[in-house]
Design an enzyme around this catalytic site. Sequence first.
Site, PDB file in Angstrom:
ATOM      1  N   SER A   1     -30.141  16.550 -50.952  1.00 39.54           N
ATOM      2  CA  SER A   1     -29.281  15.489 -51.499  1.00 39.54           C
ATOM      3  C   SER A   1     -30.084  14.811 -52.604  1.00 39.54           C
ATOM      4  O   SER A   1     -31.319  14.892 -52.625  1.00 39.54           O
ATOM      5  CB  SER A   1     -28.972  14.473 -50.389  1.00 39.54           C
ATOM      6  OG  SER A   1     -28.417  13.293 -50.936  1.00 39.54           O
TER       7      SER A   1
ATOM      8  N   TYR B   1     -31.269   9.042 -43.362  1.00 39.68           N
ATOM      9  CA  TYR B   1     -30.709  10.135 -44.176  1.00 39.68           C
ATOM     10  C   TYR B   1     -31.678  10.507 -45.296  1.00 39.68           C
ATOM     11  O   TYR B   1     -31.973  11.691 -45.517  1.00 39.68           O
ATOM     12  CB  TYR B   1     -29.354   9.698 -44.740  1.00 39.68           C
ATOM     13  CG  TYR B   1     -28.633  10.783 -45.501  1.00 39.68           C
ATOM     14  CD1 TYR B   1     -28.036  11.850 -44.831  1.00 39.68           C
ATOM     15  CD2 TYR B   1     -28.543  10.752 -46.890  1.00 39.68           C
ATOM     16  CE1 TYR B   1     -27.362  12.857 -45.516  1.00 39.68           C
ATOM     17  CE2 TYR B   1     -27.871  11.751 -47.589  1.00 39.68           C
ATOM     18  CZ  TYR B   1     -27.284  12.797 -46.904  1.00 39.68           C
ATOM     19  OH  TYR B   1     -26.623  13.792 -47.598  1.00 39.68           O
TER      20      TYR B   1
HETATM   21  N1  NAD Z   1     -20.476  15.266 -49.877  1.00 33.68           N
HETATM   22  C1  NAD Z   1     -21.458  14.702 -50.542  1.00 33.68           C
HETATM   23  O1  NAD Z   1     -21.231  13.819 -51.397  1.00 33.68           O
HETATM   24  C2  NAD Z   1     -22.883  15.118 -50.287  1.00 33.68           C
HETATM   25  C3  NAD Z   1     -23.892  14.612 -51.125  1.00 33.68           C
HETATM   26  C4  NAD Z   1     -25.211  14.988 -50.907  1.00 33.68           C
HETATM   27  C5  NAD Z   1     -25.512  15.864 -49.883  1.00 33.68           C
HETATM   28  N2  NAD Z   1     -24.526  16.333 -49.072  1.00 33.68           N
HETATM   29  C6  NAD Z   1     -24.925  17.260 -48.000  1.00 33.68           C
HETATM   30  O2  NAD Z   1     -24.108  18.420 -48.045  1.00 33.68           O
HETATM   31  C7  NAD Z   1     -24.005  18.998 -46.743  1.00 33.68           C
HETATM   32  C8  NAD Z   1     -22.550  19.236 -46.429  1.00 33.68           C
HETATM   33  O3  NAD Z   1     -21.875  18.004 -46.525  1.00 33.68           O
HETATM   34  P1  NAD Z   1     -20.301  17.893 -46.762  1.00 33.68           P
HETATM   35  O4  NAD Z   1     -20.082  16.561 -47.376  1.00 33.68           O
HETATM   36  O5  NAD Z   1     -19.822  19.114 -47.415  1.00 33.68           O
HETATM   37  O6  NAD Z   1     -19.814  17.849 -45.238  1.00 33.68           O
HETATM   38  P2  NAD Z   1     -18.390  17.785 -44.558  1.00 33.68           P
HETATM   39  O7  NAD Z   1     -18.341  16.473 -43.840  1.00 33.68           O
HETATM   40  O8  NAD Z   1     -17.270  18.128 -45.472  1.00 33.68           O
HETATM   41  O9  NAD Z   1     -18.525  18.939 -43.480  1.00 33.68           O
HETATM   42  C9  NAD Z   1     -19.560  18.928 -42.573  1.00 33.68           C
HETATM   43  C10 NAD Z   1     -19.431  20.119 -41.630  1.00 33.68           C
HETATM   44  O10 NAD Z   1     -20.629  20.124 -40.868  1.00 33.68           O
HETATM   45  C11 NAD Z   1     -20.316  20.472 -39.550  1.00 33.68           C
HETATM   46  N3  NAD Z   1     -21.427  20.021 -38.708  1.00 33.68           N
HETATM   47  C12 NAD Z   1     -21.718  18.749 -38.369  1.00 33.68           C
HETATM   48  N4  NAD Z   1     -22.812  18.723 -37.579  1.00 33.68           N
HETATM   49  C13 NAD Z   1     -23.224  20.011 -37.434  1.00 33.68           C
HETATM   50  C14 NAD Z   1     -24.293  20.641 -36.730  1.00 33.68           C
HETATM   51  N5  NAD Z   1     -25.130  19.916 -35.975  1.00 33.68           N
HETATM   52  N6  NAD Z   1     -24.427  21.986 -36.795  1.00 33.68           N
HETATM   53  C15 NAD Z   1     -23.554  22.724 -37.526  1.00 33.68           C
HETATM   54  N7  NAD Z   1     -22.514  22.183 -38.217  1.00 33.68           N
HETATM   55  C16 NAD Z   1     -22.347  20.845 -38.162  1.00 33.68           C
HETATM   56  C17 NAD Z   1     -18.986  19.768 -39.311  1.00 33.68           C
HETATM   57  O11 NAD Z   1     -18.278  20.299 -38.217  1.00 33.68           O
HETATM   58  C18 NAD Z   1     -18.263  19.983 -40.654  1.00 33.68           C
HETATM   59  O12 NAD Z   1     -17.501  21.162 -40.659  1.00 33.68           O
HETATM   60  C19 NAD Z   1     -24.723  18.031 -45.815  1.00 33.68           C
HETATM   61  O13 NAD Z   1     -26.039  18.501 -45.593  1.00 33.68           O
HETATM   62  C20 NAD Z   1     -24.746  16.733 -46.593  1.00 33.68           C
HETATM   63  O14 NAD Z   1     -25.829  15.900 -46.218  1.00 33.68           O
HETATM   64  C21 NAD Z   1     -23.214  15.993 -49.247  1.00 33.68           C
END
Ligand code: NAD
Length: 253
Positions: A144, A157
Amino acid sequence: MASLMEDKVGIVTAAGSGIGRASALAFATEGAKVVVSDINEQLGQETVRLIKESGGEASFVFCNVAKEEQVVRLVQQTLELYGRLDWAHNNAGIGAPSKPVVETNSADWDRCLQVNTTGLYYCLKHEIAAMLESGGGAIVNTASTSGLLGSENLAAYSASKWAVNGLTKSVALEYAKKGIRVNSICPGMTLTPAVEAWKKEVPEQAAYVENDIPLGRMGKPEDQANAAVWLCSDKAAYITGVNLAVDGGQTAK
Ligand SMILES: NC(=O)c1ccc[n+]([C@@H]2O[C@H](COP(=O)([O-])OP(=O)(O)OC[C@H]3O[C@@H](n4cnc5c(N)ncnc54)[C@H](O)[C@@H]3O)[C@@H](O)[C@H]2O)c1
């Protein structure tokens, strides 16, 4: 023209939603065989259906990355299904309640670090063992921009994502001479379902955030997916140990 990932076998964790789903679809579009993994079976199966509908190959394997025995099983089942492991997108990550550190609770800290950092350690450990058997590979971890900068009220985080970036560099050094590349993507705010909902709830705040991004918009899950596929492909053959900001220029400021 040959596809970037033709017949390459890999895993995407947390592939039921957001960045993970977009990544699984993007790898499949480039010809990869994709093991779609998540703790939400319904969402994971939906990703598999979307891939198959567009002519790709995918299977669902349940895995909570915070449990080492489940990560071991994920890698074993991948080998049973497709016979090898060439690439992985370690994408699973969760947040913790946004509060100044004094007001946070230790259980939230533990949960966040267990999934985001220890879960990644389990994935790297067991995926790399399988890749050594397959003759090499490439891994991308989802960090991130909170793993590149300080993030107020997000101690757990941010610490967990700095650890993702540190693990990425350290493990990249360990396996570079064995034909395994390890990089991370560092997404800025990306329009996953939760961020879409937030944007609808507080449109003025969202517009302010968007205006502050040099490229003038939030990321799409596909922006992150394209970076992940490229980093795992031979087009990035000379790149390892990199923490790539995919953030519309936000961290350039
Ligand atoms: N969306 C953003 O703005 C953003 C920004 C920076 C980083 N990220 C990172 O991107 C990654 C994905 O985020 P997103 O926003 O696409 O998520 P999201 O909320 O759309 O989806 C998350 C998925 O993770 C699954 N999940 C949760 N805990 C889990 C576990 N212990 N083991 C396996 N699966 C699990 C959930 O069931 C869900 O399907 C994460 O690592 C998040 O920290 C996201």
